[in-house]
Design a protein around this motif. Structure first.
Motif, PDB file in Angstrom:
ATOM      1  N   HIS A 165       0.838  -1.193   0.000  1.00 21.51           N
ATOM      2  CA  HIS A 165       0.000   0.000   0.000  1.00 21.51           C
ATOM      3  C   HIS A 165       0.875   1.246   0.000  1.00 21.51           C
ATOM      4  N   LEU A 166       0.239   2.376  -0.263  1.00 23.80           N
ATOM      5  CA  LEU A 166       0.899   3.674  -0.141  1.00 23.80           C
ATOM      6  C   LEU A 166       0.493   4.269   1.188  1.00 23.80           C
ATOM      7  N   PHE A 167       1.423   4.928   1.866  1.00 29.43           N
ATOM      8  CA  PHE A 167       1.062   5.660   3.067  1.00 29.43           C
ATOM      9  C   PHE A 167       1.111   7.143   2.715  1.00 29.43           C
ATOM     10  N   CYS A 168      -0.038   7.813   2.839  1.00 26.64           N
ATOM     11  CA  CYS A 168      -0.168   9.212   2.431  1.00 26.64           C
ATOM     12  C   CYS A 168      -0.445  10.101   3.623  1.00 26.64           C
ATOM     13  N   LYS A 169       0.098  11.291   3.584  1.00 28.11           N
ATOM     14  CA  LYS A 169      -0.161  12.289   4.621  1.00 28.11           C
ATOM     15  C   LYS A 169      -1.513  12.944   4.384  1.00 28.11           C
ATOM     16  N   GLU A 170      -1.845  13.190   3.112  1.00 26.49           N
ATOM     17  CA  GLU A 170      -3.115  13.810   2.731  1.00 26.49           C
ATOM     18  C   GLU A 170      -3.668  13.079   1.524  1.00 26.49           C
ATOM     19  N   ILE A 171      -4.993  13.135   1.365  1.00 27.62           N
ATOM     20  CA  ILE A 171      -5.621  12.486   0.216  1.00 27.62           C
ATOM     21  C   ILE A 171      -6.853  13.284  -0.197  1.00 27.62           C
ATOM     22  N   ASP A 172      -7.094  13.366  -1.496  1.00 24.67           N
ATOM     23  CA  ASP A 172      -8.269  14.058  -2.031  1.00 24.67           C
ATOM     24  C   ASP A 172      -8.930  13.126  -3.043  1.00 24.67           C
ATOM     25  N   THR A 173     -10.145  12.691  -2.734  1.00 23.04           N
ATOM     26  CA  THR A 173     -10.866  11.761  -3.602  1.00 23.04           C
ATOM     27  C   THR A 173     -11.944  12.464  -4.412  1.00 23.04           C
ATOM     28  N   GLY A 174     -11.898  13.782  -4.486  1.00 21.91           N
ATOM     29  CA  GLY A 174     -12.966  14.553  -5.115  1.00 21.91           C
ATOM     30  C   GLY A 174     -12.833  14.751  -6.609  1.00 21.91           C
ATOM     31  N   GLY A 175     -12.532  13.745  -7.358  1.00 21.67           N
ATOM     32  CA  GLY A 175     -12.438  13.869  -8.812  1.00 21.67           C
ATOM     33  C   GLY A 175     -12.184  12.515  -9.445  1.00 21.67           C
ATOM     34  N   ALA A 176     -11.960  12.537 -10.748  1.00 21.28           N
ATOM     35  CA  ALA A 176     -11.677  11.286 -11.464  1.00 21.28           C
ATOM     36  C   ALA A 176     -10.356  10.675 -10.993  1.00 21.28           C
ATOM     37  N   PHE A 177      -9.424  11.538 -10.598  1.00 21.11           N
ATOM     38  CA  PHE A 177      -8.143  11.080 -10.075  1.00 21.11           C
ATOM     39  C   PHE A 177      -8.114  11.279  -8.569  1.00 21.11           C
ATOM     40  N   THR A 178      -7.552  10.321  -7.859  1.00 22.45           N
ATOM     41  CA  THR A 178      -7.334  10.453  -6.421  1.00 22.45           C
ATOM     42  C   THR A 178      -5.951  11.047  -6.245  1.00 22.45           C
ATOM     43  N   GLU A 179      -5.894  12.190  -5.564  1.00 24.66           N
ATOM     44  CA  GLU A 179      -4.626  12.879  -5.336  1.00 24.66           C
ATOM     45  C   GLU A 179      -4.106  12.526  -3.957  1.00 24.66           C
ATOM     46  N   MET A 180      -2.847  12.120  -3.895  1.00 21.73           N
ATOM     47  CA  MET A 180      -2.232  11.706  -2.640  1.00 21.73           C
ATOM     48  C   MET A 180      -0.935  12.464  -2.417  1.00 21.73           C
TER      49      MET A 180
END
Length: 96
Positions: free
Chosen positions: A35-50
């Motif tokens: 898995h990836l460990f992310c500090k922040e994540i944004d799932t509000g679009g077609a792409f998930t930004e991590m």
């Protein structure tokens, strides 16, 4: 997870295969799966930004923004290091 605040992002096996070598430097291979460990994540679009935080070879903190199609993600787990869990008022734990 690893005791830090953030998110563990697990991918579908087909996604890991499709991403290939490009994703491998960012993956953490633990008993609960790669898995990836992310500090922040944004799932509000077609792409998930991590937002990933790591160390450069010189020891400096490095921030990397990684974006993948949301359909590649199997599960996101919040990994907060709070000692209190459940419903109700939160009270700070006494220092040992």
């Amino acid at each position: 997870m690893n005791g830090h605040d953030g998110y563990a992002v697990f991918f579908f096996p087909q996604a890991l295969e499709a991403l290939g070598d490009a994703i491998k430097p960012y993956l953490t291979d633990q008993p609960d799966g790669p898995h990836l460990f992310c500090k922040e994540i944004d799932t509000g679009g077609a792409f998930t930004e991590m937002m990933l935080v790591g160390k450069s070879p010189e020891g400096h903190e490095v921030h990397v923004e990684l974006m993948v199609p949301g359909s590649m993600i199997r599960m996101i787990v919040s990994a907060q290091s709070e000692t209190v869990f459940g419903f109700g008022p939160r009270v700070a734990a006494a220092a040992p």
